[in-house]
Motif scaffolding. Structure first.
Motif, PDB file in Angstrom:
ATOM      1  N   GLN A  26      -6.483   6.110   5.259  1.00  0.00           N
ATOM      2  CA  GLN A  26      -7.753   5.542   4.923  1.00  0.00           C
ATOM      3  C   GLN A  26      -9.069   6.396   4.859  1.00  0.00           C
ATOM      4  N   ARG A  27      -9.334   7.069   3.828  1.00  0.00           N
ATOM      5  CA  ARG A  27     -10.671   7.789   3.814  1.00  0.00           C
ATOM      6  C   ARG A  27     -10.577   7.962   2.339  1.00  0.00           C
ATOM      7  N   GLY A  28     -11.796   8.371   1.790  1.00  0.00           N
ATOM      8  CA  GLY A  28     -12.307   8.643   0.605  1.00  0.00           C
ATOM      9  C   GLY A  28     -12.068   7.327  -0.359  1.00  0.00           C
ATOM     10  N   ALA A  29     -11.372   7.791  -1.570  1.00  0.00           N
ATOM     11  CA  ALA A  29     -11.000   6.556  -2.565  1.00  0.00           C
ATOM     12  C   ALA A  29      -9.863   5.773  -2.057  1.00  0.00           C
ATOM     13  N   PHE A  30      -9.203   5.843  -0.889  1.00  0.00           N
ATOM     14  CA  PHE A  30      -8.301   5.091  -0.136  1.00  0.00           C
ATOM     15  C   PHE A  30      -8.655   4.267   0.847  1.00  0.00           C
ATOM     16  N   GLY A  31      -9.035   2.942   0.626  1.00  0.00           N
ATOM     17  CA  GLY A  31      -9.629   1.853   1.259  1.00  0.00           C
ATOM     18  C   GLY A  31      -8.841   1.030   2.044  1.00  0.00           C
ATOM     19  N   LEU A  64       7.505 -11.358  -4.896  1.00  0.00           N
ATOM     20  CA  LEU A  64       6.865 -10.329  -3.699  1.00  0.00           C
ATOM     21  C   LEU A  64       6.215  -9.188  -4.474  1.00  0.00           C
ATOM     22  N   GLY A  65       6.220  -8.909  -5.533  1.00  0.00           N
ATOM     23  CA  GLY A  65       5.671  -7.808  -6.262  1.00  0.00           C
ATOM     24  C   GLY A  65       6.212  -6.414  -5.782  1.00  0.00           C
ATOM     25  N   PHE A  66       5.363  -5.403  -5.566  1.00  0.00           N
ATOM     26  CA  PHE A  66       5.960  -4.121  -5.356  1.00  0.00           C
ATOM     27  C   PHE A  66       6.714  -4.074  -3.917  1.00  0.00           C
ATOM     28  N   VAL A  67       6.383  -4.963  -3.059  1.00  0.00           N
ATOM     29  CA  VAL A  67       6.981  -5.325  -1.795  1.00  0.00           C
ATOM     30  C   VAL A  67       8.617  -5.738  -1.991  1.00  0.00           C
ATOM     31  N   ALA A  78      -3.674  -1.789   3.543  1.00  0.00           N
ATOM     32  CA  ALA A  78      -2.759  -3.035   3.802  1.00  0.00           C
ATOM     33  C   ALA A  78      -1.480  -3.018   2.843  1.00  0.00           C
ATOM     34  N   ALA A  79      -1.627  -2.639   1.454  1.00  0.00           N
ATOM     35  CA  ALA A  79      -0.605  -2.862   0.538  1.00  0.00           C
ATOM     36  C   ALA A  79       0.523  -1.861   0.842  1.00  0.00           C
ATOM     37  N   CYS A  80       0.160  -0.688   1.280  1.00  0.00           N
ATOM     38  CA  CYS A  80       1.007   0.641   1.761  1.00  0.00           C
ATOM     39  C   CYS A  80       1.748   0.159   2.763  1.00  0.00           C
ATOM     40  N   ALA A  81       1.067  -0.604   4.005  1.00  0.00           N
ATOM     41  CA  ALA A  81       1.699  -0.858   5.194  1.00  0.00           C
ATOM     42  C   ALA A  81       2.834  -1.910   4.702  1.00  0.00           C
ATOM     43  N   ALA A  82       2.529  -3.021   3.810  1.00  0.00           N
ATOM     44  CA  ALA A  82       3.547  -4.181   3.445  1.00  0.00           C
ATOM     45  C   ALA A  82       4.777  -3.285   3.029  1.00  0.00           C
ATOM     46  N   ALA A  83       4.658  -2.526   2.148  1.00  0.00           N
ATOM     47  CA  ALA A  83       5.653  -1.714   1.213  1.00  0.00           C
ATOM     48  C   ALA A  83       6.747  -0.844   2.387  1.00  0.00           C
ATOM     49  N   ALA A 117       0.318   0.096  -7.644  1.00  0.00           N
ATOM     50  CA  ALA A 117       1.625  -0.435  -7.284  1.00  0.00           C
ATOM     51  C   ALA A 117       2.607   0.910  -7.031  1.00  0.00           C
ATOM     52  N   ILE A 118       2.651   1.834  -7.905  1.00  0.00           N
ATOM     53  CA  ILE A 118       3.360   3.061  -7.896  1.00  0.00           C
ATOM     54  C   ILE A 118       2.886   3.997  -6.674  1.00  0.00           C
ATOM     55  N   SER A 119       1.559   3.893  -6.593  1.00  0.00           N
ATOM     56  CA  SER A 119       0.960   4.681  -5.429  1.00  0.00           C
ATOM     57  C   SER A 119       1.476   3.970  -4.011  1.00  0.00           C
TER      58      SER A 119
END
Length: 548
Positions: free
Chosen positions: A364-369, A431-434, A374-379, A281-283
């Motif tokens: 979106q590459r490597g460890a970032f899938g 809504l969580g982190f959003v 989708a989570a970062c876009a919502a935030a 969530a922090i990331s």
């Protein structure tokens, strides 16, 4: 033409001929763009190396701790206190007194920062426990965050010295070098990440990056010294208690520290609450915040930085003439506010419309899938709703500071922090982190409204009707550009295409939306009142005024 600052007073010594705020903001924006591009290259490599798991969460919390002190005491607060007093001392007592004032401030701030770094390194465990209490349930993550904090705290000293030098250069209307030097730190971190990958550092990569933070901060500060020396602006060594103006600086600095860092305090509160949410969530909030800072830092903060020295001079002239802030101050604030609206409104709708493809292409590459995308876009969408308010808060707070009033914006900042915590606690459960990002947006809207209320009461210089008319004209154009970008993305996005194809299409979508917005503004604005023209005149100088 409209949107040019009034050249009715001479430029300060060492300054170039007076420019319009839009032109100065364009130069700052170009420099900041260079720095931000280096920063996004850094973030791409960080996302690939650390992903959005334990190491990334620990690094971002550890880096946020010295960065919080920097934001509280250094960049915004220091400049908003240093520049008005420097301008006043220079006008009243001359250049030599102004250099002694700068020397007294540098000595005092340097000692304070050295002591703060020592204390921060000693009490790093307590700081992590206070600012990310959820980490205490995961001893490995907590220990890593505390160790990284100890590594990175000396960064605060160097960035403080950079902030003093940047303030002196901005007071002399030299904006490009202070705005571009943060790229140095980003490039040092990029070099560390590349070297760590090439040498196979593995889990030790995070410590390579921590060391690069400190080394980059030192180089960032040193890069401004040659220009200071060439302009004759190097501070004259002086004891703080004997230098002119230091008392006034301290009187302004304390409340300004809290006010200037309000957005960062809200982000810190979000990290505190996000530490209790799911891993990552922090990331998610970090990457979303980085994206929303792109238009905010490159253009809306550039407008504020360009306007601040001009507003300070206008306010000083008004005080000497017993005219309050004065008509020149009002015109400068109106110009700056219109530019802020012109920049942030289309950026808001553009980020909302293209949040997912932007995150996908950049990270979106490597460890970032795909799940992280989708989570970062919502935030990002939740943060983007507040982009205009973020810019107006910084501009209106600076307007109060130029009038030597830091108390009222401090009270507004207290109210905004309380509102952010309340909104976030209310929204994080459903809504969580959003919900945390949306709480920041709502509190920033409240903050802007409180500052407007204070400016309306401060006197007849508030350009409210002009700003409201500009907002009414620009809002439908910005919304239309955002809607067109969203529909084009939905119709054309090749989800399975190789990276170059998706990146090219994203650039085309952004460029098409921006071009359509500028075209409509050009066609619909009254003749001579198109603000973006000044932003593009990066290499041209306005002729000096007759009094210069």
């Amino acid at each position: 033409m409209a949107f040019e600052s009034d050249p009715s007073t001479p430029s300060p010594p060492g300054a170039p001929p007076r420019e319009g705020i839009s032109r100065s903001a364009g130069a700052i924006g170009l420099a900041t763009l260079i720095s931000r591009m280096a920063g996004y290259l850094r973030d791409i490599l960080l996302a690939r190396a650390l992903g959005a798991g334990m190491m990334a969460d620990a690094f971002f919390v550890a880096f946020a701790i010295p960065a919080l002190f920097r934001n509280l005491f250094m960049e915004g607060a220091l400049n908003s206190s240093l520049i008005p007093v420097y301008t006043e001392v220079r006008k009243e007592r001359g250049e030599e007194a102004a250099r002694r004032y700068a020397g007294g401030v540098a000595a005092m701030v340097g000692v304070f920062l050295a002591l703060t770094c020592v204390l921060g390194m000693v009490f790093s465990d307590a700081l992590v426990a206070a600012l990310a209490p959820g980490f205490t349930r995961q001893p490995e993550k907590f220990g890593l965050a505390a160790r990284l904090t100890r590594w990175m705290f000396p960064f605060l000293f160097f960035i403080g010295m950079w902030a003093i030098a940047a303030g002196l250069l901005n007071a002399a209307r030299r904006f490009f070098v202070p705005a571009v030097t943060p790229a140095v730190q980003n490039l040092v971190m990029v070099a560390a990440l590349l070297a760590a990958g090439w040498l196979g550092a593995g889990e030790q990569t995070v410590f390579w990056v921590a060391a690069a933070v400190v080394a980059g901060g030192a180089l960032q500060a040193a890069c401004q010294l040659p220009l200071l020396a060439r302009l004759g602006l190097l501070p004259r060594p002086a004891a703080p208690w004997s230098a002119p103006g230091v008392g006034s600086f301290l009187w302004l600095m304390a409340p300004a520290a809290f006010t200037a860092a309000i957005f960062h305090l809200n982000s810190l509160a979000n990290r505190w609450m996000a530490s209790f949410l799911e891993e990552g969530a922090i990331s998610y909030l970090y990457y979303a915040n980085r994206l929303v800072q792109f238009p905010h830092g490159i253009l809306s903060l550039a407008v504020m930085a360009a306007a601040f020295p001009v507003l300070s001079e206008r306010a000083a002239e008004g005080r000497r003439n017993e005219e309050g802030a004065g008509e020149g101050w009002r015109r400068t604030l109106a110009e700056s506010g219109k530019l802020t609206l012109f920049i942030t409104l289309p950026a808001t709708f553009g980020l909302i419309a293209l949040a997912h493809p932007i995150m996908e292409v950049l990270f979106q590459r490597g460890a970032f899938g795909p799940e992280q995308t989708a989570a970062c876009a919502a935030a990002l969408r939740a943060y983007a709703l507040g982009l205009t308010f973020f810019g107006l808060v910084r501009l209106f707070s600076a307007a109060f500071h130029t009038r030597l009033d830091t108390r009222y914006p401090m009270r507004c900042a207290y109210a905004a922090v309380a509102a952010n915590i309340a909104f976030s606690l209310l929204l994080m459960r459903p809504l969580g982190f959003v919900g945390l990002a949306l709480g920041t947006t709502l509190s920033s809207a409240l903050h802007a409204l409180l500052l407007v209320r204070g400016l309306r009461r401060a006197g007849g210089e508030w350009p409210g009707e002009e700003l409201w008319a500009a907002a009414r004209q620009l809002l439908p154009l910005a919304a239309g550009a955002g809607a067109a970008a969203y529909l084009a993305h939905r119709a054309l996005w090749p989800a399975q295409a190789p990276f170059p194809g998706r990146a090219a299409l994203l650039l085309a979508l952004v460029g098409g939306a921006a071009g359509g917005y500028l075209f409509l503004c050009e066609r619909l604005a009254p003749r001579g009142k198109v603000p973006w023209r000044g932003l593009l005149r990066l290499g041209r100088r306005a002729p000096p005024s007759p009094s210069a």
